[in-house]
Design a protein around this motif. Structure first.
Motif, mmCIF file in Angstrom:
data_model
loop_
_atom_site.group_PDB
_atom_site.id
_atom_site.type_symbol
_atom_site.label_atom_id
_atom_site.label_comp_id
_atom_site.label_asym_id
_atom_site.label_seq_id
_atom_site.Cartn_x
_atom_site.Cartn_y
_atom_site.Cartn_z
ATOM 1 N N ALA A 1 -30.904 12.138 -16.133
ATOM 2 C CA ALA A 1 -30.066 12.501 -14.992
ATOM 3 C C ALA A 1 -30.918 12.852 -13.782
ATOM 4 O O ALA A 1 -30.584 12.500 -12.637
ATOM 5 C CB ALA A 1 -29.162 13.677 -15.366
ATOM 6 N N ILE A 2 -32.027 13.538 -14.011
ATOM 7 C CA ILE A 2 -32.923 13.899 -12.911
ATOM 8 C C ILE A 2 -33.510 12.651 -12.268
ATOM 9 O O ILE A 2 -33.617 12.556 -11.039
ATOM 10 C CB ILE A 2 -34.036 14.844 -13.418
ATOM 11 N N ALA A 3 -33.882 11.680 -13.101
ATOM 12 C CA ALA A 3 -34.436 10.429 -12.559
ATOM 13 C C ALA A 3 -33.401 9.693 -11.706
ATOM 14 O O ALA A 3 -33.711 9.184 -10.623
ATOM 15 C CB ALA A 3 -34.914 9.538 -13.705
ATOM 16 N N VAL A 4 -32.151 9.648 -12.183
ATOM 17 C CA VAL A 4 -31.093 8.991 -11.418
ATOM 18 C C VAL A 4 -30.814 9.756 -10.131
ATOM 19 O O VAL A 4 -30.606 9.158 -9.065
ATOM 20 C CB VAL A 4 -29.809 8.876 -12.267
ATOM 21 N N LEU A 5 -30.812 11.087 -10.227
ATOM 22 C CA LEU A 5 -30.587 11.905 -9.036
ATOM 23 C C LEU A 5 -31.671 11.691 -7.991
ATOM 24 O O LEU A 5 -31.384 11.614 -6.783
ATOM 25 C CB LEU A 5 -30.535 13.389 -9.420
ATOM 26 N N ALA A 6 -32.894 11.606 -8.430
ATOM 27 C CA ALA A 6 -33.992 11.392 -7.495
ATOM 28 C C ALA A 6 -33.864 10.037 -6.798
ATOM 29 O O ALA A 6 -34.046 9.922 -5.583
ATOM 30 C CB ALA A 6 -35.329 11.501 -8.217
ATOM 31 N N THR A 7 -33.517 9.008 -7.580
ATOM 32 C CA THR A 7 -33.378 7.664 -7.010
ATOM 33 C C THR A 7 -32.142 7.558 -6.119
ATOM 34 O O THR A 7 -32.218 7.120 -4.963
ATOM 35 C CB THR A 7 -33.298 6.617 -8.132
ATOM 36 N N GLY A 8 -30.996 7.957 -6.674
ATOM 37 C CA GLY A 8 -29.765 7.908 -5.889
ATOM 38 C C GLY A 8 -29.796 8.863 -4.717
ATOM 39 O O GLY A 8 -29.258 8.566 -3.643
ATOM 40 N N ALA B 1 -17.707 19.743 -13.494
ATOM 41 C CA ALA B 1 -17.374 20.514 -14.697
ATOM 42 C C ALA B 1 -16.812 19.610 -15.781
ATOM 43 O O ALA B 1 -17.138 19.748 -16.964
ATOM 44 C CB ALA B 1 -16.371 21.614 -14.350
ATOM 45 N N TRP B 2 -15.965 18.662 -15.372
ATOM 46 C CA TRP B 2 -15.349 17.777 -16.361
ATOM 47 C C TRP B 2 -16.373 16.828 -16.964
ATOM 48 O O TRP B 2 -16.549 16.779 -18.170
ATOM 49 C CB TRP B 2 -14.218 16.969 -15.715
ATOM 50 N N ILE B 3 -17.036 16.048 -16.116
ATOM 51 C CA ILE B 3 -17.908 15.000 -16.662
ATOM 52 C C ILE B 3 -19.112 15.594 -17.371
ATOM 53 O O ILE B 3 -19.549 15.093 -18.405
ATOM 54 C CB ILE B 3 -18.343 14.014 -15.552
ATOM 55 N N GLY B 4 -19.651 16.701 -16.848
ATOM 56 C CA GLY B 4 -20.775 17.337 -17.520
ATOM 57 C C GLY B 4 -20.383 17.890 -18.873
ATOM 58 O O GLY B 4 -21.119 17.741 -19.866
ATOM 59 N N GLY B 5 -19.198 18.512 -18.947
ATOM 60 C CA GLY B 5 -18.723 19.021 -20.228
ATOM 61 C C GLY B 5 -18.405 17.911 -21.206
ATOM 62 O O GLY B 5 -18.679 18.026 -22.404
ATOM 63 N N ALA B 6 -17.830 16.814 -20.703
ATOM 64 C CA ALA B 6 -17.497 15.690 -21.583
ATOM 65 C C ALA B 6 -18.758 15.062 -22.159
ATOM 66 O O ALA B 6 -18.816 14.740 -23.352
ATOM 67 C CB ALA B 6 -16.690 14.652 -20.805
ATOM 68 N N PHE C 1 -29.754 17.980 -24.883
ATOM 69 C CA PHE C 1 -29.373 18.014 -23.471
ATOM 70 C C PHE C 1 -30.583 17.823 -22.575
ATOM 71 O O PHE C 1 -30.494 17.143 -21.539
ATOM 72 C CB PHE C 1 -28.680 19.326 -23.132
ATOM 73 N N ASP C 2 -31.702 18.414 -22.951
ATOM 74 C CA ASP C 2 -32.907 18.260 -22.130
ATOM 75 C C ASP C 2 -33.305 16.794 -22.009
ATOM 76 O O ASP C 2 -33.757 16.348 -20.947
ATOM 77 C CB ASP C 2 -34.054 19.076 -22.721
ATOM 78 N N ALA D 1 -24.704 11.568 -12.030
ATOM 79 C CA ALA D 1 -25.871 12.335 -12.492
ATOM 80 C C ALA D 1 -25.770 13.792 -12.061
ATOM 81 O O ALA D 1 -26.132 14.702 -12.826
ATOM 82 C CB ALA D 1 -27.151 11.702 -11.941
ATOM 83 N N LEU D 2 -25.281 14.013 -10.847
ATOM 84 C CA LEU D 2 -25.085 15.380 -10.355
ATOM 85 C C LEU D 2 -24.106 16.129 -11.254
ATOM 86 O O LEU D 2 -24.341 17.288 -11.633
ATOM 87 C CB LEU D 2 -24.557 15.327 -8.917
ATOM 88 N N GLY D 3 -23.015 15.460 -11.639
ATOM 89 C CA GLY D 3 -22.040 16.100 -12.506
ATOM 90 C C GLY D 3 -22.555 16.335 -13.909
ATOM 91 O O GLY D 3 -22.320 17.393 -14.495
ATOM 92 N N VAL D 4 -23.261 15.347 -14.462
ATOM 93 C CA VAL D 4 -23.795 15.488 -15.814
ATOM 94 C C VAL D 4 -24.755 16.676 -15.902
ATOM 95 O O VAL D 4 -24.690 17.480 -16.837
ATOM 96 C CB VAL D 4 -24.503 14.190 -16.247
ATOM 97 N N LEU D 5 -25.627 16.784 -14.924
ATOM 98 C CA LEU D 5 -26.615 17.858 -14.958
ATOM 99 C C LEU D 5 -25.966 19.211 -14.663
ATOM 100 O O LEU D 5 -26.236 20.208 -15.352
ATOM 101 C CB LEU D 5 -27.725 17.570 -13.944
ATOM 102 N N THR D 6 -25.090 19.254 -13.663
ATOM 103 C CA THR D 6 -24.447 20.526 -13.312
ATOM 104 C C THR D 6 -23.526 20.992 -14.426
ATOM 105 O O THR D 6 -23.582 22.151 -14.861
ATOM 106 C CB THR D 6 -23.655 20.378 -12.005
ATOM 107 N N GLY D 7 -22.637 20.109 -14.894
ATOM 108 C CA GLY D 7 -21.729 20.482 -15.968
ATOM 109 C C GLY D 7 -22.452 20.827 -17.257
ATOM 110 O O GLY D 7 -22.027 21.714 -18.001
#
Length: 338
Positions: A104-111, A203-208, A97-98, A62-68
């Motif tokens: 992703a934010i929900a997963v980040l908060a939980t994880g 960068a990779w996973i967020g871009g993918a 994306f939003d 989730a961190l990668g998806v949101l950052t990338g």
């Protein structure tokens, strides 16, 4: 302009879509590699809990998806893409994306709650742990606020709120990497290497994820020449980033493996952790193969014309290509590979 000049041929689009398995395979490989890597680092830190490994992996993804995704939104998209021809395309991409960002934010908060608990167990109620918790909470709040804004695409692009969200995302990535190293004993060099590794992964996973689930479905609905050009140029910017991401993932991963397990071959062949490290190295090698094959197979995108603008057909496409900067497929990884 005729329909043939602005719309793609459905049969050729379907053919490209069938070949789009390679980018999806790359995403699957990087997810598998990250899961293995998370298990290795968790195990080396002294905790073999499957629950903690799963929570950390979900947090990292989730961190990668949101950052990338924020990197693509504010770096790979350029002001020229917001022109009349592709403005609606960019606006719909932002909306898509939003919606992904909310998940992703929900997963980040939980994880993040599980990860924070692990850091409290490792470090106690130390000020750096509270600082990390505050940084994560502020970032999630800012990211959530930016996803809920109902404004035009030009107001979202590199807006103060968006740039703050991106800066905080990079800070959280760096803070997470340092904390992961500190669990085993803070080494500045190891911490720096882990920061580079996690940034490359993001960068990779967020871009993918953006390319597969945001750019592609949006572009297939609007396969006009301006959209194809914008999509192709954005994809090529991502591919240029991946040229640095792959060696960074490999070299930093290799350093972490040697730092944690040493250089004795028997250590890698005679333990589950060592075999997992070798498997992750194999995953990175597979990513290199996929990255090489995508442009050769014209499988970089199912949006007709992104891999080769001539696929649009007609004199208008040729004229557009001669007057404008070439999209992906016309560079060193494009037609010259045939």
């Amino acid at each position: 302009m005729s329909e043939s000049q602005t719309r793609t041929a459905p049969d050729r689009t379907d053919a490209l879509f069938d070949r789009y398995a390679l980018p999806k395979a790359a995403l699957t490989v990087i997810l598998a590699a990250s899961l293995v890597g998370t298990w290795v680092t968790t195990r080396l830190a002294g905790d073999a809990s499957a629950a903690l490994t799963a929570a950390k992996w979900a947090y990292f993804v989730a961190l990668g998806v949101l950052t990338g995704g924020l990197v693509w939104k504010h770096v790979f998209v350029r002001p020229a893409d917001l022109g009349d021809g592709a403005a609606d395309y960019c606006a719909e991409m932002y909306d898509r994306f939003d919606r992904i960002a909310v998940g992703a934010i929900a997963v980040l908060a939980t994880g993040g709650a599980v990860v924070l608990r692990a850091y409290l167990d490792a470090f106690g109620r130390a000020p750096p742990v509270y600082a990390f918790a505050a940084l994560l909470a502020v970032w999630l709040a800012v990211a959530a606020a930016t996803t809920r804004r109902d404004v035009g695409v030009t107001d979202q692009f590199r807006s103060p709120g968006g740039l703050v969200a991106l800066a905080l995302a990079l800070a959280v990535v760096a803070a997470t990497a340092v904390a992961e190293v500190a669990v085993r004993g803070l080494d500045p060099v190891a911490a720096g290497v882990r920061v580079l590794h996690l940034l490359a992964f993001a960068a990779w996973i967020g871009g993918a994820v953006w390319n597969i689930f945001v750019a592609v479905p949006t572009g297939r609905k609007r396969p006009t020449i301006p959209v194809v050009r914008a999509a192709g140029e954005q994809l090529e910017r991502f591919r240029w980033a991946v040229r640095f991401v792959i060696p960074t993932l490999f070299l930093t991963g290799l350093y972490q493996a040697v730092d944690g397990l040493g250089t004795t071959v028997a250590t890698y062949l005679g333990s589950a952790v060592g075999l997992a490290v070798l498997a992750k190295i194999g995953f990175v090698g597979l990513l290199v193969v996929i990255f090489t094959l995508c442009p050769m197979w014209r499988a970089c995108s199912p949006i007709e014309g992104v891999c080769e603008l001539e696929d649009l057909g007609g004199d208008g496409a040729a004229q557009s290509r001669s007057n404008d900067r070439q999209p992906v497929g016309d560079g060193p990884e494009g037609t010259s590979d045939d």
